[in-house]
Motif scaffolding. Structure first.
Motif, PDB file in Angstrom:
ATOM      1  N   LEU A  25      -2.023   5.518  -7.175  1.00 25.00           N
ATOM      2  CA  LEU A  25      -3.448   5.547  -7.528  1.00 25.00           C
ATOM      3  C   LEU A  25      -3.993   6.973  -7.397  1.00 25.00           C
ATOM      4  CD1 LEU A  25      -4.493   2.289  -5.629  1.00 25.00           C
ATOM      5  CD2 LEU A  25      -4.552   2.580  -8.109  1.00 25.00           C
TER       6      LEU A  25
ATOM      7  N   MET B 202      -0.842   8.093   6.278  1.00 29.39           N
ATOM      8  CA  MET B 202      -1.962   7.190   6.610  1.00 29.39           C
ATOM      9  C   MET B 202      -1.503   5.724   6.642  1.00 29.39           C
ATOM     10  SD  MET B 202      -5.417   6.567   4.356  1.00 29.39           S
ATOM     11  CE  MET B 202      -4.606   5.668   3.013  1.00 29.39           C
TER      12      MET B 202
ATOM     13  N   TRP C 110     -11.927   2.877  -0.910  1.00 26.92           N
ATOM     14  CA  TRP C 110     -10.923   3.186   0.124  1.00 26.92           C
ATOM     15  C   TRP C 110     -11.564   3.273   1.505  1.00 26.92           C
ATOM     16  CZ3 TRP C 110      -5.897   6.242  -0.984  1.00 26.92           C
ATOM     17  CH2 TRP C 110      -5.329   5.806  -2.191  1.00 26.92           C
TER      18      TRP C 110
ATOM     19  N   PHE D 193      -6.249  10.023   6.352  1.00 27.05           N
ATOM     20  CA  PHE D 193      -7.286   9.663   5.377  1.00 27.05           C
ATOM     21  C   PHE D 193      -8.265  10.828   5.183  1.00 27.05           C
ATOM     22  CE2 PHE D 193     -10.887   6.498   4.269  1.00 27.05           C
ATOM     23  CZ  PHE D 193     -10.580   6.581   2.925  1.00 27.05           C
TER      24      PHE D 193
ATOM     25  N   ALA E 164      -9.685  -2.043  -6.224  1.00 23.81           N
ATOM     26  CA  ALA E 164      -9.048  -0.721  -6.146  1.00 23.81           C
ATOM     27  C   ALA E 164      -7.869  -0.576  -7.105  1.00 23.81           C
ATOM     28  CB  ALA E 164      -8.600  -0.433  -4.715  1.00 23.81           C
ATOM     29  N   LYS E 165      -7.287  -1.690  -7.517  1.00 22.98           N
ATOM     30  CA  LYS E 165      -6.145  -1.599  -8.432  1.00 22.98           C
ATOM     31  C   LYS E 165      -6.536  -2.028  -9.840  1.00 22.98           C
ATOM     32  CE  LYS E 165      -2.350  -2.398  -5.177  1.00 22.98           C
ATOM     33  NZ  LYS E 165      -2.805  -2.899  -3.883  1.00 22.98           N
TER      34      LYS E 165
ATOM     35  N   TRP F  65     -10.553  -3.131   8.565  1.00 24.40           N
ATOM     36  CA  TRP F  65      -9.431  -3.192   9.524  1.00 24.40           C
ATOM     37  C   TRP F  65      -9.973  -3.245  10.959  1.00 24.40           C
ATOM     38  CZ3 TRP F  65      -7.085  -0.999  13.701  1.00 24.40           C
ATOM     39  CH2 TRP F  65      -5.714  -1.221  13.860  1.00 24.40           C
TER      40      TRP F  65
ATOM     41  N   ASP G 150      -8.433  -5.001  -2.788  1.00 26.16           N
ATOM     42  CA  ASP G 150      -7.195  -4.690  -3.520  1.00 26.16           C
ATOM     43  C   ASP G 150      -7.378  -4.904  -5.025  1.00 26.16           C
ATOM     44  OD1 ASP G 150      -5.773  -3.905  -1.320  1.00 26.16           O
ATOM     45  OD2 ASP G 150      -4.493  -5.680  -1.209  1.00 26.16           O
TER      46      ASP G 150
ATOM     47  N   TYR H 256     -11.575   0.111   3.605  1.00 23.19           N
ATOM     48  CA  TYR H 256     -10.351  -0.417   4.238  1.00 23.19           C
ATOM     49  C   TYR H 256     -10.332  -0.240   5.761  1.00 23.19           C
ATOM     50  CZ  TYR H 256      -7.994  -1.565  -0.179  1.00 23.19           C
ATOM     51  OH  TYR H 256      -7.645  -2.130  -1.372  1.00 23.19           O
ATOM     52  N   PRO H 257     -10.520   1.010   6.264  1.00 21.36           N
ATOM     53  CA  PRO H 257     -10.508   1.134   7.738  1.00 21.36           C
ATOM     54  C   PRO H 257     -11.641   0.367   8.403  1.00 21.36           C
ATOM     55  CG  PRO H 257     -10.960   3.257   6.667  1.00 21.36           C
ATOM     56  CD  PRO H 257     -10.558   2.314   5.596  1.00 21.36           C
TER      57      PRO H 257
ATOM     58  N   THR I 180      -0.718   3.074  -3.192  1.00 20.47           N
ATOM     59  CA  THR I 180      -1.776   4.076  -2.983  1.00 20.47           C
ATOM     60  C   THR I 180      -1.365   5.481  -3.453  1.00 20.47           C
ATOM     61  OG1 THR I 180      -1.172   4.283  -0.636  1.00 20.47           O
ATOM     62  CG2 THR I 180      -3.013   2.831  -1.145  1.00 20.47           C
TER      63      THR I 180
ATOM     64  N   PHE J   6      -4.225   4.379  15.029  1.00 16.90           N
ATOM     65  CA  PHE J   6      -5.393   4.247  14.149  1.00 16.90           C
ATOM     66  C   PHE J   6      -6.004   5.637  13.913  1.00 16.90           C
ATOM     67  CE2 PHE J   6      -9.967   3.789  13.514  1.00 16.90           C
ATOM     68  CZ  PHE J   6      -9.992   2.937  12.437  1.00 16.90           C
TER      69      PHE J   6
ATOM     70  N   GLY K  57      -0.931   3.493   9.935  1.00 12.02           N
ATOM     71  CA  GLY K  57      -1.771   2.279   9.904  1.00 12.02           C
ATOM     72  C   GLY K  57      -0.923   1.042  10.187  1.00 12.02           C
TER      73      GLY K  57
ATOM     74  N   SER L 224      -3.888   7.622  11.552  1.00  6.42           N
ATOM     75  CA  SER L 224      -4.074   7.131  10.186  1.00  6.42           C
ATOM     76  C   SER L 224      -5.388   7.672   9.611  1.00  6.42           C
ATOM     77  CB  SER L 224      -4.068   5.596  10.198  1.00  6.42           C
ATOM     78  OG  SER L 224      -4.205   5.090   8.909  1.00  6.42           O
TER      79      SER L 224
ATOM     80  N   TRP M  96       0.801  -1.237   0.000  1.00  6.72           N
ATOM     81  CA  TRP M  96       0.000   0.000   0.000  1.00  6.72           C
ATOM     82  C   TRP M  96       0.827   1.277   0.000  1.00  6.72           C
ATOM     83  CZ3 TRP M  96      -3.823  -1.651   4.484  1.00  6.72           C
ATOM     84  CH2 TRP M  96      -4.633  -2.690   4.016  1.00  6.72           C
TER      85      TRP M  96
HETATM   86  C1  RET Z   1      -5.820   1.414   7.583  1.00  8.08           C
HETATM   87  C2  RET Z   1      -5.953   1.230   9.087  1.00  8.08           C
HETATM   88  C3  RET Z   1      -5.837   2.443   9.871  1.00  8.08           C
HETATM   89  C4  RET Z   1      -6.854   3.484   9.468  1.00  8.08           C
HETATM   90  C5  RET Z   1      -6.957   3.655   7.985  1.00  8.08           C
HETATM   91  C6  RET Z   1      -6.508   2.694   7.098  1.00  8.08           C
HETATM   92  C7  RET Z   1      -6.701   2.988   5.661  1.00  8.08           C
HETATM   93  C8  RET Z   1      -6.214   2.317   4.652  1.00  8.08           C
HETATM   94  C9  RET Z   1      -6.504   2.553   3.247  1.00  8.08           C
HETATM   95  C10 RET Z   1      -5.885   1.712   2.382  1.00  8.08           C
HETATM   96  C11 RET Z   1      -6.059   1.711   0.987  1.00  8.08           C
HETATM   97  C12 RET Z   1      -5.476   0.761   0.288  1.00  8.08           C
HETATM   98  C13 RET Z   1      -5.587   0.582  -1.126  1.00  8.08           C
HETATM   99  C14 RET Z   1      -4.894  -0.422  -1.674  1.00  8.08           C
HETATM  100  C15 RET Z   1      -4.775  -0.622  -3.049  1.00  8.08           C
HETATM  101  O1  RET Z   1      -5.116  -1.389  -3.722  1.00  8.08           O
HETATM  102  C16 RET Z   1      -4.344   1.453   7.240  1.00  8.08           C
HETATM  103  C17 RET Z   1      -6.479   0.181   6.990  1.00  8.08           C
HETATM  104  C18 RET Z   1      -7.615   4.923   7.531  1.00  8.08           C
HETATM  105  C19 RET Z   1      -7.412   3.636   2.832  1.00  8.08           C
HETATM  106  C20 RET Z   1      -6.425   1.456  -1.937  1.00  8.08           C
END
Ligand code: RET
Length: 257
Positions: free
Chosen positions: A96, A126, A189, A152, A222-223, A196, A219, A192-193, A93, A145, A130, A148, A89
């Protein structure tokens, strides 16, 4: 020999390992297809194709590392921390986001470089915070967190208040492309949190396998999904690169920065 190659490291079960291998294969296939699609690109817009191909190639590499048992550690207490995800990432990211910024902001747009640097800086912040949140197993991880999430929010703020209004000034085709990729990026996006928090890194509502599966699906969307939407419009990407800043009337808002 085969079993040595398809090693399943301690802590990561066979189902997760299979998901990782399949995702790795999907990313490799996307890298090949994106590279072939480069042939339809104009020299001005070719960087979109190279970036997309590199993004999925890098993801394939990290999925390979994870699937073969090396991109994670089993922490005391049995929590499996897949740090390889964050190495994926932190590189992919920003690229992207860069693609989207190039669609939204014409070349020569006042403050373009500073805006892009802020966007990418917030993104790297971020991902790195994270990473810290996922690595730390005490309640202290929620502080990271929060950091991060702050990164975001900066990204979302820049997209909504800067990129979107500028994209609205561009030619109809470029504007249309932006209205396709921007909600796609933000919608994916935001998941993802949420995942998580529900995964074993957060509250542990679901197990490591479900988290691996959901992150893999995200993933790929998003990719690979995002890449396809972008790259299947070579004429629009060419316009995005060649349209002058004067044509968008952007200089009128230069003082906003
Ligand atoms: C974490 C955890 C902590 C809080 C936040 C996060 C956001 C992650 C994001 C990841 C995007 C990844 C992509 C991957 C590509 O393919 C790290 C999960 C806010 C937004 C787009």
């Amino acid at each position: 020999m085969v079993s040595a190659f398809f090693a399943i490291g301690p802590g990561l079960g066979a189902p997760s390992s299979i998901v990782l291998w399949i995702t790795c294969a999907v990313m490799i296939a996307a890298a090949i297809i994106f590279s072939i699609m480069t042939r339809s690109a104009s020299p001005e817009s070719r960087h979109f194709y190279y970036a997309s191909a590199f993004i999925v190639l890098w993801a394939a590499t990290l999925y390979f590392v994870l699937a073969s048992g090396y991109g994670y550690v089993t922490q005391p207490g049995g929590h499996v921390f897949l740090f390889g995800r964050y190495i994926d990432w932190v590189v992919t990211t920003p690229l992207l986001l860069l693609d989207m910024a190039f669609v939204a902001l014409p070349k020569g747009f006042p403050g373009r470089n500073a805006l892009i640097a802020t966007l990418l800086g917030a993104d790297v912040y971020m991902i790195l915070t994270g990473f810290a949140a996922a690595f730390i197993r005490t309640g202290f991880r929620w502080a990271f967190f929060g950091m991060s999430c702050a990164g975001f929010l900066v990204i979302l703020y820049i997209i909504v208040t800067k990129l979107t209004p500028e994209a609205a000034r561009r030619s109809p085709d470029v504007k249309k492309l932006y209205t396709q990729i921007s909600p796609l990026l933000m919608g994916l996006w935001i998941c993802y949190p949420i995942i998580w928090v529900l995964s074993p890194s957060g509250w542990g509502v679901f197990n490591a396998f479900v988290a691996t599966l959901l992150f893999a699906v995200l993933d790929v969307l998003a990719k690979v999904g995002y890449g396809f939407v972008l790259l299947k419009q070579p004429a629009t990407l060419n316009q995005a690169e060649t349209q002058t800043v004067e044509a968008t009337g952007a200089s009128r808002v230069a003082t906003q920065y």
